[in-house]
Design a protein around this motif. Structure first.
Motif, PDB file in Angstrom:
ATOM      1  N   SER A 138      38.387  34.956  36.786  1.00 22.85           N
ATOM      2  CA  SER A 138      38.311  36.280  36.152  1.00 22.85           C
ATOM      3  C   SER A 138      36.869  36.510  35.692  1.00 22.85           C
ATOM      4  CB  SER A 138      39.261  36.357  34.957  1.00 22.85           C
ATOM      5  OG  SER A 138      39.237  37.645  34.389  1.00 22.85           O
ATOM      6  N   PRO A 139      36.135  37.427  36.343  1.00 19.90           N
ATOM      7  CA  PRO A 139      36.561  38.231  37.486  1.00 19.90           C
ATOM      8  C   PRO A 139      36.765  37.379  38.737  1.00 19.90           C
ATOM      9  CG  PRO A 139      34.218  38.491  37.153  1.00 19.90           C
ATOM     10  CD  PRO A 139      34.722  37.675  35.997  1.00 19.90           C
ATOM     11  N   GLY A 140      37.377  38.004  39.759  1.00 21.94           N
ATOM     12  CA  GLY A 140      37.649  37.294  40.989  1.00 21.94           C
ATOM     13  C   GLY A 140      36.387  36.947  41.748  1.00 21.94           C
ATOM     14  N   CYS A 141      36.556  36.092  42.745  1.00 21.07           N
ATOM     15  CA  CYS A 141      35.411  35.606  43.509  1.00 21.07           C
ATOM     16  C   CYS A 141      34.646  36.743  44.174  1.00 21.07           C
ATOM     17  CB  CYS A 141      35.885  34.605  44.558  1.00 21.07           C
ATOM     18  SG  CYS A 141      34.555  33.871  45.533  1.00 21.07           S
ATOM     19  N   MET A 142      35.350  37.654  44.854  1.00 18.93           N
ATOM     20  CA  MET A 142      34.650  38.720  45.558  1.00 18.93           C
ATOM     21  C   MET A 142      33.966  39.680  44.593  1.00 18.93           C
ATOM     22  SD  MET A 142      33.514  39.902  48.344  1.00 18.93           S
ATOM     23  CE  MET A 142      34.319  38.740  49.454  1.00 18.93           C
ATOM     24  N   LYS A 143      34.535  39.917  43.450  1.00 22.28           N
ATOM     25  CA  LYS A 143      33.873  40.781  42.470  1.00 22.28           C
ATOM     26  C   LYS A 143      32.568  40.147  42.003  1.00 22.28           C
ATOM     27  CE  LYS A 143      34.592  43.430  38.213  1.00 22.28           C
ATOM     28  NZ  LYS A 143      34.143  44.694  38.831  1.00 22.28           N
ATOM     29  N   GLN A 144      32.577  38.836  41.797  1.00 22.70           N
ATOM     30  CA  GLN A 144      31.343  38.140  41.437  1.00 22.70           C
ATOM     31  C   GLN A 144      30.314  38.273  42.556  1.00 22.70           C
ATOM     32  OE1 GLN A 144      32.009  34.071  40.055  1.00 22.70           O
ATOM     33  NE2 GLN A 144      33.961  34.655  39.127  1.00 22.70           N
ATOM     34  N   MET A 145      30.781  38.204  43.791  1.00 27.62           N
ATOM     35  CA  MET A 145      29.862  38.308  44.925  1.00 27.62           C
ATOM     36  C   MET A 145      29.296  39.713  45.078  1.00 27.62           C
ATOM     37  SD  MET A 145      31.781  35.954  47.776  1.00 27.62           S
ATOM     38  CE  MET A 145      30.433  36.117  48.962  1.00 27.62           C
ATOM     39  N   VAL A 146      30.142  40.726  44.877  1.00 26.91           N
ATOM     40  CA  VAL A 146      29.686  42.112  44.982  1.00 26.91           C
ATOM     41  C   VAL A 146      28.623  42.402  43.921  1.00 26.91           C
ATOM     42  CG1 VAL A 146      30.407  44.516  44.639  1.00 26.91           C
ATOM     43  CG2 VAL A 146      31.732  43.011  46.141  1.00 26.91           C
ATOM     44  N   GLU A 147      28.810  41.850  42.736  1.00 29.96           N
ATOM     45  CA  GLU A 147      27.818  42.040  41.670  1.00 29.96           C
ATOM     46  C   GLU A 147      26.491  41.385  42.054  1.00 29.96           C
ATOM     47  OE1 GLU A 147      29.837  40.431  38.296  1.00 29.96           O
ATOM     48  OE2 GLU A 147      31.053  42.245  37.951  1.00 29.96           O
TER      49      GLU A 147
END
Length: 289
Positions: A138-147
Motif C-alpha cells: 500500500s500503495p500497490g506496486c504499479m502505483k509506486q512505479m507510475v509515480e
C-alpha cells in the motif's frame, strides 16, 4: 512530462501445467487466493495505478477470465431479487470498451505474448502485469512505479531484494546510479547468474512499464532461452538507447506460479483478514501440533 501510462498488458495464455489437474479446465489465473482469483488482484492493482485499458493476451480455453469481468445477469438478478448486497461484485465490473483480448495462437514465450498486443498498445507507453506474481503493498506496486515514471520516464521494472544465496534462481539487474532510495538506474540484466557472479541481489519481479519501441525490438528478435522469444532479451537491447530504471517495491511478493507460493499467499492474506484471521491462526496451531 512523459506520456501517461493508460494501458496494461496481461499475458494470460499459459497452460498452467504446474497446477494440473486443477488447471485442465480452469485457467490458472482464475485460481482463488481466498475469495478473489489471481487475475482480480492484478486488475485491482492496475486500476489503483490509473490504468484505463486492460489488454488480455489469451489462448484457447481462457474465456473464463473475460467472463469474470462481464455482467453475470442471472447471478445479479437472483441476488438482487433476494435482497443481497451486490457490492461484492463491484471490482469485477469493467467499463464497456476498456477490456480488450487478443490471442496468442502459439506458445512462444513472454516476449511473443507481449508482441501480440502491439496493435492495441500503438505508440503509447504501457504496463505489463504477470498475474502469477502477487504483489501486496500500500500503495500497490504499479502505483509506486507510475509515480517513479512521472519523475524519470523511459522504461521501468520492479525489483525486490533477496538474500544473496537466492539470486541464481532469478533474473537480476546490473545497477547503475542510485537516483533515490527506491529508484536505481539499470545498466544491464542478467538471467539466473551464479551467486559469485551476480551484479546485485535485486531480482526482477513481474511488473514493467515499457515504451512502445519494445514492440519493434520484439518484431525482429530471434528465439532465446528455451527456444522462446524472451522479453528480458528485448529489454536488454533497449538499455542505453532509452532511460531504464528499477523501482524497489516497498511491499511483499508471492510466487503464485508455484504450489508452495500459492499456499503461502493464501495463508498470509487470510491471517490479515479480520473475518477469518483468528480461526486460521487456531487451525494452523492445531495442524502444527
Amino acid at each position: 512530462m512523459p506520456k501517461p501510462v493508460r494501458k496494461a498488458v496481461f499475458p494470460v495464455a499459459g497452460l498452467g501445467t504446474r497446477f494440473l489437474p486443477a488447471t485442465k479446465a480452469i485457467p490458472k489465473e482464475m485460481l482463488p487466493i481466498i475469495d478473489r482469483p489471481l487475475i482480480q488482484y492484478a486488475v485491482d492493482e492496475a486500476r489503483e495505478a490509473g490504468i484505463e485499458q486492460l489488454i488480455f493476451v489469451t489462448g484457447r480455453g481462457k474465456t473464463a477470465i473475460v467472463e469474470h469481468f462481464d455482467t453475470a445477469f442471472e447471478l445479479e438478478a437472483t441476488m438482487g431479487g433476494r435482497g443481497k448486497d451486490l457490492s461484492i461484485l463491484e471490482p469485477t465490473r469493467i467499463q464497456p470498451g476498456n477490456l480488450v483480448t487478443v490471442r496468442q495462437q502459439v506458445p512462444m514465450g513472454l516476449g511473443h505474448a507481449i508482441w501480440c498486443a502491439r496493435a492495441i498498445v500503438g505508440d503509447e507507453p504501457f504496463a505489463i502485469f504477470l498475474p502469477d506474481e502477487l504483489m501486496i503493498g500500500s500503495p500497490g506496486c504499479m502505483k509506486q512505479m507510475v509515480e517513479a515514471y512521472a519523475e524519470v520516464g523511459g522504461n521501468l521494472i520492479s525489483v525486490l531484494e533477496v538474500p544473496e544465496d537466492e539470486v541464481s534462481s532469478y533474473g537480476v539487474i546490473d545497477p547503475g546510479a542510485q537516483v533515490s532510495a527506491s529508484l536505481t538506474e539499470v545498466k544491464g540484466l542478467v538471467e539466473k547468474p551464479k551467486r559469485e557472479e551476480a551484479p546485485s541481489n535485486l531480482i526482477i519481479s513481474g511488473r514493467y512499464i515499457l515504451q512502445p519501441e519494445v514492440m519493434r525490438t520484439l518484431e525482429s528478435q530471434g528465439k532465446g532461452a528455451g527456444g522462446e522469444i524472451q522479453l528480458t532479451d528485448a529489454m536488454a537491447r533497449m538499455i542505453g538507447t532509452q532511460p531504464f530504471h528499477a523501482v524497489t517495491f516497498a511491499g511483499r511478493r508471492f510466487d503464485c506460479g508455484s504450489k508452495t507460493g500459492f499456499v503461502e499467499a493464501t495463508l498470509a492474506l487470510a491471517l490479515e483478514r479480520e473475518d477469518m484471521a483468528d480461526e486460521v491462526r487456531a487451525m494452523a496451531r492445531r495442524l502444527l501440533g
